[in-house]
Design a protein around this motif. Sequence first.
Motif, PDB file in Angstrom:
ATOM      1  N   LYS A  20       0.827  -1.205   0.000  1.00  0.00           N
ATOM      2  CA  LYS A  20       0.000   0.000   0.000  1.00  0.00           C
ATOM      3  C   LYS A  20       0.864   1.260   0.000  1.00  0.00           C
ATOM      4  O   LYS A  20       0.655   2.166  -0.791  1.00  0.00           O
ATOM      5  N   PHE A  21       1.845   1.335   0.905  1.00  0.00           N
ATOM      6  CA  PHE A  21       2.712   2.518   1.026  1.00  0.00           C
ATOM      7  C   PHE A  21       4.172   2.108   0.921  1.00  0.00           C
ATOM      8  O   PHE A  21       4.607   1.188   1.601  1.00  0.00           O
ATOM      9  N   VAL A  22       4.925   2.803   0.082  1.00  0.00           N
ATOM     10  CA  VAL A  22       6.369   2.601  -0.003  1.00  0.00           C
ATOM     11  C   VAL A  22       7.043   3.817   0.612  1.00  0.00           C
ATOM     12  O   VAL A  22       6.778   4.953   0.209  1.00  0.00           O
ATOM     13  N   VAL A  23       7.904   3.562   1.590  1.00  0.00           N
ATOM     14  CA  VAL A  23       8.704   4.624   2.197  1.00  0.00           C
ATOM     15  C   VAL A  23      10.145   4.335   1.804  1.00  0.00           C
ATOM     16  O   VAL A  23      10.757   3.382   2.272  1.00  0.00           O
ATOM     17  N   PHE A  24      10.653   5.154   0.874  1.00  0.00           N
ATOM     18  CA  PHE A  24      12.025   4.985   0.414  1.00  0.00           C
ATOM     19  C   PHE A  24      12.984   5.535   1.459  1.00  0.00           C
ATOM     20  O   PHE A  24      12.748   6.593   2.041  1.00  0.00           O
ATOM     21  N   ILE A  25      14.072   4.808   1.652  1.00  0.00           N
ATOM     22  CA  ILE A  25      15.130   5.220   2.565  1.00  0.00           C
ATOM     23  C   ILE A  25      16.357   5.527   1.713  1.00  0.00           C
ATOM     24  O   ILE A  25      16.742   4.727   0.863  1.00  0.00           O
ATOM     25  N   SER A  26      16.966   6.692   1.950  1.00  0.00           N
ATOM     26  CA  SER A  26      18.125   7.072   1.145  1.00  0.00           C
ATOM     27  C   SER A  26      19.146   7.830   1.989  1.00  0.00           C
ATOM     28  O   SER A  26      18.783   8.588   2.879  1.00  0.00           O
ATOM     29  N   ALA A  27      20.401   7.619   1.674  1.00  0.00           N
ATOM     30  CA  ALA A  27      21.468   8.382   2.318  1.00  0.00           C
ATOM     31  C   ALA A  27      21.723   9.681   1.563  1.00  0.00           C
ATOM     32  O   ALA A  27      22.390  10.578   2.064  1.00  0.00           O
ATOM     33  N   ASP A  28      21.180   9.799   0.359  1.00  0.00           N
ATOM     34  CA  ASP A  28      21.425  10.953  -0.494  1.00  0.00           C
ATOM     35  C   ASP A  28      20.190  11.836  -0.548  1.00  0.00           C
ATOM     36  O   ASP A  28      19.244  11.552  -1.274  1.00  0.00           O
ATOM     37  N   ASP A  29      20.201  12.929   0.225  1.00  0.00           N
ATOM     38  CA  ASP A  29      19.023  13.797   0.269  1.00  0.00           C
ATOM     39  C   ASP A  29      18.896  14.674  -0.972  1.00  0.00           C
ATOM     40  O   ASP A  29      17.918  15.388  -1.137  1.00  0.00           O
ATOM     41  N   ASN A  30      19.854  14.618  -1.877  1.00  0.00           N
ATOM     42  CA  ASN A  30      19.768  15.363  -3.136  1.00  0.00           C
ATOM     43  C   ASN A  30      19.196  14.515  -4.269  1.00  0.00           C
ATOM     44  O   ASN A  30      19.046  14.990  -5.383  1.00  0.00           O
ATOM     45  N   VAL A  71       4.684   7.775   8.934  1.00  0.00           N
ATOM     46  CA  VAL A  71       3.705   6.691   9.052  1.00  0.00           C
ATOM     47  C   VAL A  71       2.319   7.267   9.323  1.00  0.00           C
ATOM     48  O   VAL A  71       1.341   6.929   8.652  1.00  0.00           O
ATOM     49  N   ASN A  72       2.232   8.162  10.303  1.00  0.00           N
ATOM     50  CA  ASN A  72       0.933   8.748  10.651  1.00  0.00           C
ATOM     51  C   ASN A  72       0.343   9.559   9.510  1.00  0.00           C
ATOM     52  O   ASN A  72      -0.864   9.502   9.257  1.00  0.00           O
ATOM     53  N   GLN A  73       1.180  10.306   8.810  1.00  0.00           N
ATOM     54  CA  GLN A  73       0.693  11.124   7.692  1.00  0.00           C
ATOM     55  C   GLN A  73       0.135  10.261   6.565  1.00  0.00           C
ATOM     56  O   GLN A  73      -0.902  10.573   5.992  1.00  0.00           O
ATOM     57  N   LEU A  74       0.809   9.177   6.249  1.00  0.00           N
ATOM     58  CA  LEU A  74       0.320   8.282   5.205  1.00  0.00           C
ATOM     59  C   LEU A  74      -1.018   7.659   5.591  1.00  0.00           C
ATOM     60  O   LEU A  74      -1.942   7.575   4.780  1.00  0.00           O
ATOM     61  N   ILE A  75      -1.144   7.261   6.848  1.00  0.00           N
ATOM     62  CA  ILE A  75      -2.401   6.675   7.325  1.00  0.00           C
ATOM     63  C   ILE A  75      -3.520   7.712   7.279  1.00  0.00           C
ATOM     64  O   ILE A  75      -4.630   7.423   6.806  1.00  0.00           O
ATOM     65  N   LEU A  76      -3.239   8.915   7.741  1.00  0.00           N
ATOM     66  CA  LEU A  76      -4.267   9.962   7.745  1.00  0.00           C
ATOM     67  C   LEU A  76      -4.675  10.367   6.334  1.00  0.00           C
ATOM     68  O   LEU A  76      -5.856  10.597   6.063  1.00  0.00           O
ATOM     69  N   THR A  77      -3.718  10.442   5.435  1.00  0.00           N
ATOM     70  CA  THR A  77      -4.022  10.790   4.046  1.00  0.00           C
ATOM     71  C   THR A  77      -4.922   9.731   3.425  1.00  0.00           C
ATOM     72  O   THR A  77      -5.897  10.054   2.739  1.00  0.00           O
ATOM     73  N   GLU A  78      -4.615   8.471   3.677  1.00  0.00           N
ATOM     74  CA  GLU A  78      -5.453   7.392   3.154  1.00  0.00           C
ATOM     75  C   GLU A  78      -6.859   7.477   3.753  1.00  0.00           C
ATOM     76  O   GLU A  78      -7.859   7.318   3.049  1.00  0.00           O
ATOM     77  N   ARG A  79      -6.946   7.735   5.029  1.00  0.00           N
ATOM     78  CA  ARG A  79      -8.247   7.841   5.704  1.00  0.00           C
ATOM     79  C   ARG A  79      -9.079   8.975   5.085  1.00  0.00           C
ATOM     80  O   ARG A  79     -10.265   8.800   4.794  1.00  0.00           O
TER      81      ARG A  79
END
Length: 132
Positions: A81-91, A117-125
Amino acid sequence: MNSPLSQSYSCVIIDDSQMSIKTLENFVSKIDKLQLKGSFTDAIDAMAAFWTYGKIDFLFLDIQMEISGIDIARMLRNSVKFVVFISADDNMAIDTFDKGNCFLFKPLDFEKFEDTVNQLILTERKHKEILL
């Protein structure tokens, strides 16, 4: 009535850094509504595990691995449902191909993790309420 914020959400972590996995596992354990299904340093093993998991709510996915996190997300898009990408490169400018995707940058911060996490849940709601 069962609030979306009190329901349980499944999650999987895929990151080639064992240290990042430990950090993310710690963060997940601090949020009661998240239930960790599995953590993987190997993307192939993770993708194989999805056959047994079915649909997952959250995928915390490192972008820069031997196999691109973007490619993994594309392959698993119907299983997550939700993908949260993790990156060391903020650019890093990435064309997110679907709604429900966002980014967290290393070093990881618990407050940002929890807020995401909370923002994704609230947006979906809110989206579901609009559709009703």
